[in-house]
Design a protein around this motif. Structure first.
Motif, short mmCIF file in Angstrom:
data_model
loop_
_atom_site.label_atom_id
_atom_site.label_comp_id
_atom_site.label_asym_id
_atom_site.label_seq_id
_atom_site.Cartn_x
_atom_site.Cartn_y
_atom_site.Cartn_z
N LEU A 15 -57.76 43.69 28.73
CA LEU A 15 -56.74 43.14 29.62
C LEU A 15 -55.48 43.99 29.62
O LEU A 15 -54.89 44.25 30.68
CB LEU A 15 -56.40 41.70 29.21
N VAL A 16 -55.06 44.44 28.44
CA VAL A 16 -53.89 45.31 28.36
C VAL A 16 -54.14 46.60 29.13
O VAL A 16 -53.27 47.08 29.87
CB VAL A 16 -53.51 45.60 26.89
N SER A 17 -55.34 47.14 29.00
CA SER A 17 -55.68 48.37 29.70
C SER A 17 -55.65 48.19 31.21
O SER A 17 -55.07 49.01 31.93
CB SER A 17 -57.06 48.86 29.24
N VAL A 18 -56.26 47.13 31.70
CA VAL A 18 -56.27 46.88 33.15
C VAL A 18 -54.85 46.66 33.65
O VAL A 18 -54.46 47.17 34.71
CB VAL A 18 -57.19 45.68 33.50
N GLN A 19 -54.06 45.91 32.88
CA GLN A 19 -52.67 45.66 33.28
C GLN A 19 -51.90 46.98 33.36
O GLN A 19 -51.20 47.25 34.34
CB GLN A 19 -52.00 44.70 32.32
N TYR A 20 -52.01 47.80 32.34
CA TYR A 20 -51.30 49.08 32.33
C TYR A 20 -51.70 49.94 33.54
O TYR A 20 -50.84 50.48 34.25
CB TYR A 20 -51.59 49.86 31.03
N HIS A 21 -52.99 50.08 33.76
CA HIS A 21 -53.45 50.94 34.84
C HIS A 21 -53.07 50.39 36.21
O HIS A 21 -52.77 51.17 37.13
CB HIS A 21 -54.96 51.19 34.73
N SER A 22 -53.04 49.07 36.34
CA SER A 22 -52.61 48.47 37.61
C SER A 22 -51.13 48.74 37.86
O SER A 22 -50.73 49.08 38.99
CB SER A 22 -52.86 46.96 37.59
N LEU A 23 -50.31 48.62 36.81
CA LEU A 23 -48.88 48.87 36.97
C LEU A 23 -48.61 50.35 37.22
O LEU A 23 -47.77 50.70 38.06
CB LEU A 23 -48.12 48.39 35.73
N LYS A 24 -49.32 51.21 36.53
CA LYS A 24 -49.15 52.65 36.72
C LYS A 24 -49.55 53.05 38.13
O LYS A 24 -48.84 53.79 38.80
CB LYS A 24 -50.01 53.41 35.69
N ALA A 25 -50.68 52.53 38.58
CA ALA A 25 -51.13 52.85 39.94
C ALA A 25 -50.13 52.34 40.97
O ALA A 25 -49.84 53.03 41.95
CB ALA A 25 -52.52 52.24 40.19
N GLY A 26 -49.61 51.14 40.75
CA GLY A 26 -48.62 50.59 41.67
C GLY A 26 -47.41 51.49 41.82
O GLY A 26 -46.87 51.67 42.92
N HIS A 27 -47.01 52.08 40.72
CA HIS A 27 -45.88 53.02 40.75
C HIS A 27 -46.25 54.25 41.59
O HIS A 27 -45.47 54.71 42.42
CB HIS A 27 -45.52 53.44 39.33
N ASP A 28 -47.44 54.77 41.37
CA ASP A 28 -47.89 55.95 42.12
C ASP A 28 -48.04 55.66 43.60
O ASP A 28 -47.73 56.50 44.44
CB ASP A 28 -49.24 56.45 41.56
N TYR A 29 -48.51 54.45 43.94
CA TYR A 29 -48.73 54.11 45.34
C TYR A 29 -47.42 54.10 46.13
O TYR A 29 -47.44 54.35 47.34
CB TYR A 29 -49.40 52.75 45.48
N GLY A 30 -46.31 53.84 45.46
CA GLY A 30 -45.03 53.91 46.14
C GLY A 30 -44.81 55.28 46.76
O GLY A 30 -44.31 55.39 47.89
N GLN A 31 -45.20 56.32 46.03
CA GLN A 31 -45.09 57.68 46.57
C GLN A 31 -46.05 57.89 47.72
O GLN A 31 -45.72 58.53 48.72
CB GLN A 31 -45.35 58.72 45.47
N TYR A 32 -47.24 57.32 47.61
CA TYR A 32 -48.22 57.46 48.68
C TYR A 32 -47.70 56.80 49.96
O TYR A 32 -47.91 57.33 51.06
CB TYR A 32 -49.55 56.83 48.29
#
Length: 80
Positions: A15-32
């Motif tokens: 769960l921690v891993s999925v949460q981290y990767h979701s938050l990290k991806a969300g940050h990256d998507y802002g640039q996209y």
């Protein structure tokens, strides 16, 4: 429950891993989103916003599950 190499229950770590990767991806998507907007591709920018919202919801759901596991024998450091 099975214990992973971290010494924590696998589900907690997962769960921690999925949460981290979701938050990290969300940050990256802002640039996209910005890249697509700058290219005048509003439909693609909209798509990236949808993906960002999905990851945000996924991270929130993980947070809720982690809160539920906190303080239980299913959530923290493995005892076996």
């Amino acid at each position: 429950m099975a214990t992973g190499e971290t010494g924590f229950e696998d589900v907690f770590y997962d769960l921690v891993s999925v949460q981290y990767h979701s938050l990290k991806a969300g940050h990256d998507y802002g640039q996209y989103v910005r890249d697509a907007e700058n290219a005048g591709l509003d439909d693609i920018a909209s798509f990236f916003r949808e993906v960002m919202e999905q990851d945000s919801a996924r991270a929130k759901r993980c947070h809720e599950f982690l809160g539920r596991l906190q303080g239980t024998d299913q959530g923290g450091p493995a005892t076996k």
